[in-house]
Design a protein around this motif. Structure first.
Motif, PDB file in Angstrom:
ATOM      1  N   ARG A   1     -15.881  -6.237  -7.595  1.00 43.39           N
ATOM      2  CA  ARG A   1     -16.002  -4.781  -7.597  1.00 43.39           C
ATOM      3  C   ARG A   1     -17.286  -4.292  -8.259  1.00 43.39           C
ATOM      4  O   ARG A   1     -17.999  -3.444  -7.708  1.00 43.39           O
TER       5      ARG A   1
ATOM      6  N   GLY B   1     -10.111   3.887  -8.466  1.00 42.20           N
ATOM      7  CA  GLY B   1      -9.040   2.977  -8.849  1.00 42.20           C
ATOM      8  C   GLY B   1      -8.422   3.353 -10.179  1.00 42.20           C
ATOM      9  O   GLY B   1      -7.222   3.161 -10.404  1.00 42.20           O
TER      10      GLY B   1
ATOM     11  N   PRO C   1     -11.531  -7.527  -4.587  1.00 44.43           N
ATOM     12  CA  PRO C   1     -11.408  -6.845  -5.888  1.00 44.43           C
ATOM     13  C   PRO C   1     -12.184  -7.524  -7.018  1.00 44.43           C
ATOM     14  O   PRO C   1     -12.710  -6.843  -7.905  1.00 44.43           O
TER      15      PRO C   1
ATOM     16  N   ARG D   1      -2.984   6.761  -6.851  1.00 48.28           N
ATOM     17  CA  ARG D   1      -3.170   6.126  -5.549  1.00 48.28           C
ATOM     18  C   ARG D   1      -2.063   6.461  -4.555  1.00 48.28           C
ATOM     19  O   ARG D   1      -2.312   6.575  -3.362  1.00 48.28           O
TER      20      ARG D   1
ATOM     21  N   ASP E   1     -10.430  -0.167  -6.104  1.00 51.19           N
ATOM     22  CA  ASP E   1     -10.205  -1.574  -6.416  1.00 51.19           C
ATOM     23  C   ASP E   1     -10.758  -2.495  -5.337  1.00 51.19           C
ATOM     24  O   ASP E   1     -11.212  -3.603  -5.632  1.00 51.19           O
ATOM     25  N   ASP E   2     -10.707  -2.064  -4.083  1.00 53.06           N
ATOM     26  CA  ASP E   2     -11.204  -2.923  -3.000  1.00 53.06           C
ATOM     27  C   ASP E   2     -11.836  -2.119  -1.866  1.00 53.06           C
ATOM     28  O   ASP E   2     -12.058  -2.641  -0.778  1.00 53.06           O
TER      29      ASP E   2
ATOM     30  N   ASP F   1     -14.562   6.522 -10.301  1.00 48.89           N
ATOM     31  CA  ASP F   1     -13.748   5.307 -10.249  1.00 48.89           C
ATOM     32  C   ASP F   1     -12.378   5.701  -9.710  1.00 48.89           C
ATOM     33  O   ASP F   1     -11.483   6.119 -10.456  1.00 48.89           O
TER      34      ASP F   1
END
Length: 739
Positions: free
Chosen positions: A723, A640, A720, A645, A677-678, A638
């Motif tokens: 997801r 995100g 998002p 980031r 996230d996207d 994961d």
């Protein structure tokens, strides 16, 4: 009561207040208080200080031209004590100190008039008994005989016309014939047809030097009318002809208007030079002459702030047969010089050999752009491979630009690297480039550039950006190791992509392609480039490239340190080229390096790279989940939730390193999946078509707004809010694809 020497307005004196700054003044007063602030004065360089230049204004006053008033660095001025300069008096302080300002006009002819400032009044030079122009003074001072020669000429002129009349026409003809014979026998010309650099440029009746001397001697109108035109010379020979009037023929490649003269950039078959033409301050000279016009230009060769420049005396557009002759000469020279004479790849490499013709075509286009004085813009990914590939092209092109242009800063005007955020040349990047090139054309008279995409831009997502460039006929070239889309071949001028030749691109990098292009752009830097392909491989570098690096003095450690150091620096200020820093990292022992030869910059920066990467890997390992999908092991992170980031390393770099670790621990097919996230990134032991994966995910999650960025080697983007649905759909699609 008199009239202004410029506009004719009745004034008390010789010039009106509104035109006082259009004239240059000679100061003949005795006190600083007699100077008039705002006026421009002719002065003499007295000496330098750390904070500026001292300039003598007349015989009794010295002022300071502070470094803050200069339009360039103080260290770059080529003024010597005793040189004539033109400055503006800004203020005279109560203690007598004089503050001076820079004048962009550095020749008397660039002012609209000349007056003598006596301290009490201004008078015309002839009324003061000083009617010599600057050009006359220069002509006298340039004679080998110096002031003595000038005195001899004055004495000769004082004898009147009778002495000249005593010479019979036959005697004059004999002397002129003897002079022409001496000139004709002085030696052969070079292969271009221009005089050798060691010879004077000849006219129909002698050398330029002879004509100048003749011009200083009284002559009849008939003799002046009979004076023939100058023979053409070439730009590559003018370095030895400073102070001489020459004739050049070529193409106008740039026009810019300064607050003083108009500056034309002229290209012939040998090089490029700037030519200043003055109408009046800030007014366009020769308004009918524009970019791409073929012209004949005559003017005096000078050095302006260290750069060769022509002070234009005449400029004529060549039409018809004369113009066509010049164009053919330019085209023939470019065609014969642009294409590399010999083709020799850096090493045996099937993926590179498959596009050998395209590599040579790309090198030819780049060399041609340099010869045509067109700017080159290199767009590359902000990755280690992208930066090294772009630096390879840069290493080859900059020496050619310095060779072809007389401006010392030409390499900063005619070559630029602009890193991309990602590997797609999207509308944002294209709009930026179009805006920049149109501004350069309108403000500085530059030609439209050659846009070179390296390690990016080979998929259909870049087509819209190329279409925008094509509306302005800007030439584009793509050099990329990705699996390219067929649509790109129609969108760009040239594509260098092994995948389009049906070759497996698993063992090729964009640097391997670009270094081979660069070696054919400039064979003189081939030895500088041989280690770069090895630097671009994170693993499994072809043995031939490893051997090349080793032979050049870069062992395995040296290669990996440079790769890691560039990868780290590529992340920071990723939108900047960092030209000098990249040179120091990649070519620390070569020309252009700014660090000591015993420095170890790459090793120092690579330590930071490994420390930062290891910190992120520790977190990733702790939060990595493994799933068995139809017999295929998929490690899911994961990104995100468990990556920083906005800190180094990037998500793609982290996943690459994580996948290499996981693959080494698994003998079976293995996939690493990063779900942010996207965005969804995937790494697999075998090549995976991300576009096909994206289609499967879109079908399973129709409301997720799924689309693929970067083609078959790209990533999946989504909304998002969907997801979880995208993650599940991706796992299912991977199981079906890899089972």
């Amino acid at each position: 009561m008199g009239n202004c020497i410029i506009c004719g307005t009745p004034v008390d004196g010789e010039i009106c207040k509104s035109h006082e700054e259009d004239a240059v003044f000679e100061f003949r007063g005795s006190s600083a208080s007699e100077l008039s602030p705002g006026r421009y004065y002719r002065g003499t360089v007295d000496g330098y200080a750390d904070f500026g230049v001292f300039v003598d204004i007349g015989d009794h006053v010295t002022g300071l031209l502070h470094r803050s008033e200069l339009d360039q660095r103080l260290e770059s001025l080529d003024w010597e004590p005793g040189d004539d300069v033109y400055v503006q008096v800004l203020s005279v302080r109560d203690n007598g100190n004089v503050d001076l300002g820079w004048s962009i006009r550095q020749r008397e002819r660039e002012f609209r008039g000349k007056l003598i400032d006596t301290g009490d009044d201004e008078v015309l030079p002839e009324e003061f008994g000083d009617d010599r122009s600057e050009s006359a003074a220069d002509s006298e001072s340039s004679d080998d005989g110096g002031s003595a020669a000038a005195s001899d000429e004055d004495a000769t002129a004082a004898t009147g016309d009778a002495a000249a009349a005593s010479e019979s026409p036959d005697e004059a003809d004999v002397e002129a014939g003897d002079l022409q014979t001496a000139v004709d026998d002085s030696g052969p010309s070079d292969d271009t047809g221009a005089p050798n650099a060691s010879e004077t440029v000849t006219t129909g009746s002698g050398s330029v030097a002879t004509e100048s001397a003749a011009a200083s001697t009284p002559a009849t109108d008939d003799a002046a009318d009979a004076e023939p035109a100058l023979n053409r010379t070439t730009i590559d020979t003018i370095d030895n002809q400073v102070g001489t009037v020459v004739r050049l023929e070529g193409e106008i490649t740039g026009v810019r208007q300064t607050s003083g003269p108009t500056v034309f950039e002229l290209r012939d078959e040998t090089a490029t030079v700037e030519c200043a033409a003055f109408e009046e301050a800030g007014v366009r000279a020769y308004p009918d002459v524009d970019i791409d016009d073929v012209v004949a230009l005559e003017g005096e060769v000078e050095r302006h702030h260290g750069d060769l420049q022509i002070e234009t005396e005449t400029l004529e557009i060549l039409d018809g047969e004369d113009g066509e002759t010049v164009r053919e000469r330019l085209e023939d020279a470019i065609e014969s010089e642009a294409r590399p004479a010999d083709v020799s790849l850096l090493a045996d490499h099937d993926a590179v050999a498959a596009v050998e013709d395209e590599l040579v075509d790309a090198a030819t286009a780049i060399r041609r752009a340099v010869m045509e004085a067109r700017p080159i813009v290199v767009r590359h990914g902000a990755t280690a491979d992208g930066y090294v590939a772009g630096a390879a092209i840069e290493r080859a092109v900059l020496p050619l630009i310095r060779e072809k242009h007389t401006r010392e800063d030409a390499e900063y005007h005619y070559f630029e690297r602009r890193p991309l955020d990602g590997r797609v040349y999207d509308m944002d990047a294209a709009t930026n480039d179009v805006t920049s090139m149109l501004e350069a054309r309108d403000r500085h008279g530059e030609q439209l550039p050659l846009v070179l995409l390296v390690d990016a831009g080979s998929t259909e997502e870049s087509v819209d950006g190329y279409d925008l460039l094509s509306l302005y006929d800007a030439e584009t070239i793509v050099i990329d190791d990705s699996r390219a889309d067929d649509e790109i071949t129609d969108a760009v001028s040239l594509a260098v992509a092994p995948s389009l030749a049906g070759v497996d691109v698993a063992d090729v990098t964009s640097t391997a392609l670009s270094a081979n292009v660069a070696a054919h752009v400039n064979d003189d830097v081939r030895d500088d480039l041989v280690h770069l392909p090895a630097v671009s491989y994170w693993e499994n570098a072809p043995e031939a490239y490893v051997d090349l690096a080793s032979e050049a003095g870069y062992d395995e450690t040296g290669v990996s340190e440079r790769r890691e150091a560039v990868a780290l620096e590529a992340y920071y200020q990723s939108y900047k080229d960092k030209r000098e820093l990249v040179i120091d990292l990649l070519f620390a022992d070569g020309e252009g390096s700014q660090i000591p030869r015993d420095g170890d910059l790459a090793a120092h920066v690579s330590e930071q790279f490994r420390a930062k990467l290891e910190t992120e890997l520790e977190t990733a390992r702790e939060n990595l989940t493994t799933e068995d999908v139809d017999g295929v092991t998929v490690a899911v992170l994961d990104t995100g939730a468990f990556t920083h980031r906005y800190n180094f390393p990037t998500t793609t770099l982290l996943l690459d390193a994580l996948h290499r670790e996981q693959r080494e621990a698994n003998d079976e097919p293995f996939v690493t999946l990063g779900v942010g996230d996207d965005e969804l990134h995937v790494r697999a032991t075998d090549q995976l078509d991300v576009r096909a994966l994206g289609d499967d995910v879109a079908a399973a999650a129709p409301d997720a707004g799924v689309h693929v960025v970067g083609g078959r080697d790209g990533h999946v983007a989504f909304l998002p809010g969907e997801r979880d649905a995208v993650r599940d759909a991706a796992l299912e699609a991977l199981g079906e694809t890899l089972a």
